[in-house]
Design a protein around this motif. Structure first.
Motif, PDB file in Angstrom:
ATOM      1  N   ASN A  90      31.301  -7.030  53.639  1.00 12.82           N
ATOM      2  CA  ASN A  90      30.966  -6.195  54.790  1.00 12.82           C
ATOM      3  C   ASN A  90      31.987  -5.073  55.010  1.00 12.82           C
ATOM      4  O   ASN A  90      31.987  -4.435  56.060  1.00 12.82           O
ATOM      5  N   GLY A  91      32.863  -4.844  54.022  1.00 11.48           N
ATOM      6  CA  GLY A  91      33.766  -3.704  54.054  1.00 11.48           C
ATOM      7  C   GLY A  91      35.015  -3.862  54.891  1.00 11.48           C
ATOM      8  O   GLY A  91      35.764  -2.916  55.075  1.00 11.48           O
ATOM      9  N   ARG A  92      35.264  -5.069  55.385  1.00  6.88           N
ATOM     10  CA  ARG A  92      36.442  -5.273  56.225  1.00  6.88           C
ATOM     11  C   ARG A  92      37.695  -5.602  55.436  1.00  6.88           C
ATOM     12  O   ARG A  92      38.797  -5.508  55.974  1.00  6.88           O
ATOM     13  N   LEU A  93      37.541  -6.027  54.186  1.00  2.00           N
ATOM     14  CA  LEU A  93      38.681  -6.360  53.338  1.00  2.00           C
ATOM     15  C   LEU A  93      38.465  -5.741  51.963  1.00  2.00           C
ATOM     16  O   LEU A  93      37.918  -6.373  51.072  1.00  2.00           O
ATOM     17  N   PRO A  94      38.866  -4.476  51.814  1.00  2.00           N
ATOM     18  CA  PRO A  94      38.609  -3.774  50.543  1.00  2.00           C
ATOM     19  C   PRO A  94      39.367  -4.391  49.368  1.00  2.00           C
ATOM     20  O   PRO A  94      40.322  -5.076  49.536  1.00  2.00           O
TER      21      PRO A  94
ATOM     22  N   LEU B  24      43.293  -8.955  60.608  1.00  2.00           N
ATOM     23  CA  LEU B  24      43.338  -7.907  59.587  1.00  2.00           C
ATOM     24  C   LEU B  24      44.253  -6.784  60.050  1.00  2.00           C
ATOM     25  O   LEU B  24      44.176  -6.362  61.209  1.00  2.00           O
ATOM     26  N   ARG B  25      45.118  -6.322  59.120  1.00  2.00           N
ATOM     27  CA  ARG B  25      45.990  -5.170  59.371  1.00  2.00           C
ATOM     28  C   ARG B  25      46.138  -4.399  58.077  1.00  2.00           C
ATOM     29  O   ARG B  25      46.457  -4.995  57.035  1.00  2.00           O
ATOM     30  N   ASP B  26      45.935  -3.109  58.156  1.00  2.00           N
ATOM     31  CA  ASP B  26      46.141  -2.240  56.987  1.00  2.00           C
ATOM     32  C   ASP B  26      45.412  -2.761  55.753  1.00  2.00           C
ATOM     33  O   ASP B  26      45.984  -2.842  54.668  1.00  2.00           O
ATOM     34  N   ASP B  27      44.152  -3.155  55.938  1.00  3.44           N
ATOM     35  CA  ASP B  27      43.310  -3.659  54.848  1.00  3.44           C
ATOM     36  C   ASP B  27      43.859  -4.930  54.201  1.00  3.44           C
ATOM     37  O   ASP B  27      43.617  -5.210  53.028  1.00  3.44           O
ATOM     38  N   GLN B  28      44.577  -5.718  54.988  1.00  2.00           N
ATOM     39  CA  GLN B  28      45.107  -6.990  54.511  1.00  2.00           C
ATOM     40  C   GLN B  28      44.807  -8.080  55.537  1.00  2.00           C
ATOM     41  O   GLN B  28      44.698  -7.811  56.731  1.00  2.00           O
ATOM     42  N   LEU B  29      44.698  -9.311  55.052  1.00  2.00           N
ATOM     43  CA  LEU B  29      44.347 -10.461  55.882  1.00  2.00           C
ATOM     44  C   LEU B  29      45.543 -11.409  55.965  1.00  2.00           C
ATOM     45  O   LEU B  29      46.157 -11.735  54.947  1.00  2.00           O
ATOM     46  N   LEU B  30      45.848 -11.852  57.175  1.00  2.00           N
ATOM     47  CA  LEU B  30      46.933 -12.805  57.381  1.00  2.00           C
ATOM     48  C   LEU B  30      46.552 -14.174  56.824  1.00  2.00           C
ATOM     49  O   LEU B  30      45.472 -14.698  57.114  1.00  2.00           O
ATOM     50  N   VAL B  31      47.455 -14.746  56.024  1.00  2.00           N
ATOM     51  CA  VAL B  31      47.299 -16.099  55.503  1.00  2.00           C
ATOM     52  C   VAL B  31      48.621 -16.837  55.669  1.00  2.00           C
ATOM     53  O   VAL B  31      49.663 -16.211  55.873  1.00  2.00           O
TER      54      VAL B  31
ATOM     55  N   ALA C 103      38.348 -18.566  50.130  1.00  2.00           N
ATOM     56  CA  ALA C 103      37.821 -17.545  49.219  1.00  2.00           C
ATOM     57  C   ALA C 103      36.419 -17.101  49.652  1.00  2.00           C
ATOM     58  O   ALA C 103      36.072 -15.928  49.513  1.00  2.00           O
ATOM     59  N   LEU C 104      35.627 -18.009  50.212  1.00  2.00           N
ATOM     60  CA  LEU C 104      34.303 -17.644  50.728  1.00  2.00           C
ATOM     61  C   LEU C 104      34.431 -16.643  51.880  1.00  2.00           C
ATOM     62  O   LEU C 104      33.637 -15.711  52.005  1.00  2.00           O
ATOM     63  N   VAL C 105      35.430 -16.830  52.713  1.00  2.00           N
ATOM     64  CA  VAL C 105      35.666 -15.904  53.826  1.00  2.00           C
ATOM     65  C   VAL C 105      36.143 -14.561  53.283  1.00  2.00           C
ATOM     66  O   VAL C 105      35.689 -13.503  53.732  1.00  2.00           O
ATOM     67  N   PHE C 106      37.044 -14.572  52.305  1.00  4.97           N
ATOM     68  CA  PHE C 106      37.483 -13.333  51.659  1.00  4.97           C
ATOM     69  C   PHE C 106      36.274 -12.575  51.128  1.00  4.97           C
ATOM     70  O   PHE C 106      36.168 -11.362  51.313  1.00  4.97           O
ATOM     71  N   ASP C 107      35.359 -13.296  50.462  1.00  2.00           N
ATOM     72  CA  ASP C 107      34.158 -12.652  49.910  1.00  2.00           C
ATOM     73  C   ASP C 107      33.306 -12.018  51.005  1.00  2.00           C
ATOM     74  O   ASP C 107      32.840 -10.885  50.861  1.00  2.00           O
TER      75      ASP C 107
ATOM     76  N   PHE D 111      47.362 -10.687  52.551  1.00  4.04           N
ATOM     77  CA  PHE D 111      46.661 -10.619  51.274  1.00  4.04           C
ATOM     78  C   PHE D 111      45.557  -9.577  51.309  1.00  4.04           C
ATOM     79  O   PHE D 111      44.879  -9.401  52.322  1.00  4.04           O
ATOM     80  N   ARG D 112      45.370  -8.957  50.174  1.00  4.42           N
ATOM     81  CA  ARG D 112      44.224  -8.084  49.935  1.00  4.42           C
ATOM     82  C   ARG D 112      43.138  -8.928  49.253  1.00  4.42           C
ATOM     83  O   ARG D 112      43.384 -10.056  48.838  1.00  4.42           O
ATOM     84  N   TYR D 113      41.970  -8.356  49.102  1.00  5.00           N
ATOM     85  CA  TYR D 113      40.886  -9.089  48.451  1.00  5.00           C
ATOM     86  C   TYR D 113      41.293  -9.525  47.035  1.00  5.00           C
ATOM     87  O   TYR D 113      40.935 -10.617  46.591  1.00  5.00           O
ATOM     88  N   ALA D 114      42.068  -8.712  46.351  1.00  7.23           N
ATOM     89  CA  ALA D 114      42.504  -9.031  44.989  1.00  7.23           C
ATOM     90  C   ALA D 114      43.340 -10.310  44.922  1.00  7.23           C
ATOM     91  O   ALA D 114      43.489 -10.893  43.844  1.00  7.23           O
ATOM     92  N   ASP D 115      43.844 -10.782  46.057  1.00  9.81           N
ATOM     93  CA  ASP D 115      44.670 -11.999  46.092  1.00  9.81           C
ATOM     94  C   ASP D 115      43.846 -13.264  46.340  1.00  9.81           C
ATOM     95  O   ASP D 115      44.416 -14.342  46.475  1.00  9.81           O
ATOM     96  N   ARG D 116      42.537 -13.155  46.380  1.00 10.64           N
ATOM     97  CA  ARG D 116      41.688 -14.289  46.771  1.00 10.64           C
ATOM     98  C   ARG D 116      41.843 -15.518  45.876  1.00 10.64           C
ATOM     99  O   ARG D 116      41.572 -16.642  46.292  1.00 10.64           O
ATOM    100  N   ASP D 117      42.312 -15.327  44.647  1.00  8.22           N
ATOM    101  CA  ASP D 117      42.513 -16.473  43.751  1.00  8.22           C
ATOM    102  C   ASP D 117      43.708 -17.338  44.171  1.00  8.22           C
ATOM    103  O   ASP D 117      43.911 -18.415  43.621  1.00  8.22           O
ATOM    104  N   ARG D 118      44.456 -16.904  45.176  1.00  7.52           N
ATOM    105  CA  ARG D 118      45.622 -17.649  45.656  1.00  7.52           C
ATOM    106  C   ARG D 118      45.317 -18.473  46.909  1.00  7.52           C
ATOM    107  O   ARG D 118      46.214 -19.096  47.470  1.00  7.52           O
ATOM    108  N   VAL D 119      44.033 -18.468  47.345  1.00  9.73           N
ATOM    109  CA  VAL D 119      43.644 -19.212  48.544  1.00  9.73           C
ATOM    110  C   VAL D 119      42.708 -20.358  48.169  1.00  9.73           C
ATOM    111  O   VAL D 119      42.211 -20.433  47.050  1.00  9.73           O
ATOM    112  N   SER D 120      42.436 -21.226  49.137  1.00 11.85           N
ATOM    113  CA  SER D 120      41.555 -22.372  48.913  1.00 11.85           C
ATOM    114  C   SER D 120      40.118 -21.909  48.673  1.00 11.85           C
ATOM    115  O   SER D 120      39.768 -20.758  48.923  1.00 11.85           O
ATOM    116  N   VAL D 121      39.282 -22.823  48.227  1.00 13.18           N
ATOM    117  CA  VAL D 121      37.882 -22.518  47.925  1.00 13.18           C
ATOM    118  C   VAL D 121      37.154 -21.986  49.154  1.00 13.18           C
ATOM    119  O   VAL D 121      36.470 -20.966  49.090  1.00 13.18           O
ATOM    120  N   VAL D 122      37.289 -22.657  50.290  1.00  9.61           N
ATOM    121  CA  VAL D 122      36.573 -22.214  51.488  1.00  9.61           C
ATOM    122  C   VAL D 122      37.141 -20.892  52.002  1.00  9.61           C
ATOM    123  O   VAL D 122      36.398 -20.031  52.473  1.00  9.61           O
TER     124      VAL D 122
END
Length: 135
Positions: free
Chosen positions: A131-135, A16-23, A122-126, A109-120
């Motif tokens: 828990n507030g780590r990916l706003p 995680l960097r700057d409220d974004q997750l590496l994909v 997306a569970l991690v994004f959720d 990716f930000r949380y709003a991009d979760r529709d661009r990742v696989s099903v599993v």
């Protein structure tokens, strides 16, 4: 968690960097995935993560800094590929993140991009969002 060898497992990296997750995105695919991969025979989670991140992003994971973040599971009957488990770790690294081998590109990716990742994934994004780590 014991794997009964009927459940496929992936060890994934949470960066995680700057409220974004590496994909990352594999050549020929539209979906993005958390970097990491499947365990080879006899490998530990840390050995798998170190090997996979070196292969995919040419970076060196420091296994001494690995911390379990989340485990996501798709139970039997919920996927055409059978049950699946993804064990996610945060860890420090050295080196620039350069896509290699099967990886076509990396993205943040930000949380709003979760529709661009696989099903599993997306569970991690959720879970990270809850828990507030990916706003």
């Amino acid at each position: 968690m014991i794997n009964d060898h009927r459940v496929r497992e992936k060890v994934a990296w949470i960066l995680l960097r700057d409220d974004q997750l590496l994909v990352t995105r594999v050549h020929g695919r539209d979906r993005f995935y958390l970097p990491g991969g499947m365990r080879e025979e006899g490998e530990t989670d840390s050995q798998t993560l170190v090997r996979e991140i070196d292969e995919e992003l040419q970076a060196v994971i420091d296994p001494d800094t690995m911390q379990h973040v989340h485990t996501a599971e798709i139970p039997p009957g919920h996927s055409a590929h059978g049950p699946f488990r993804m064990i996610c770790y945060a860890a420090d690294h050295r080196g620039e993140l350069v896509p290699a081998r099967e990886i076509a590109e990396k993205a943040w990716f930000r949380y709003a991009d979760r529709d661009r990742v696989s099903v599993v994934d997306a569970l991690v994004f959720d879970a990270l969002h809850e828990n507030g780590r990916l706003p």
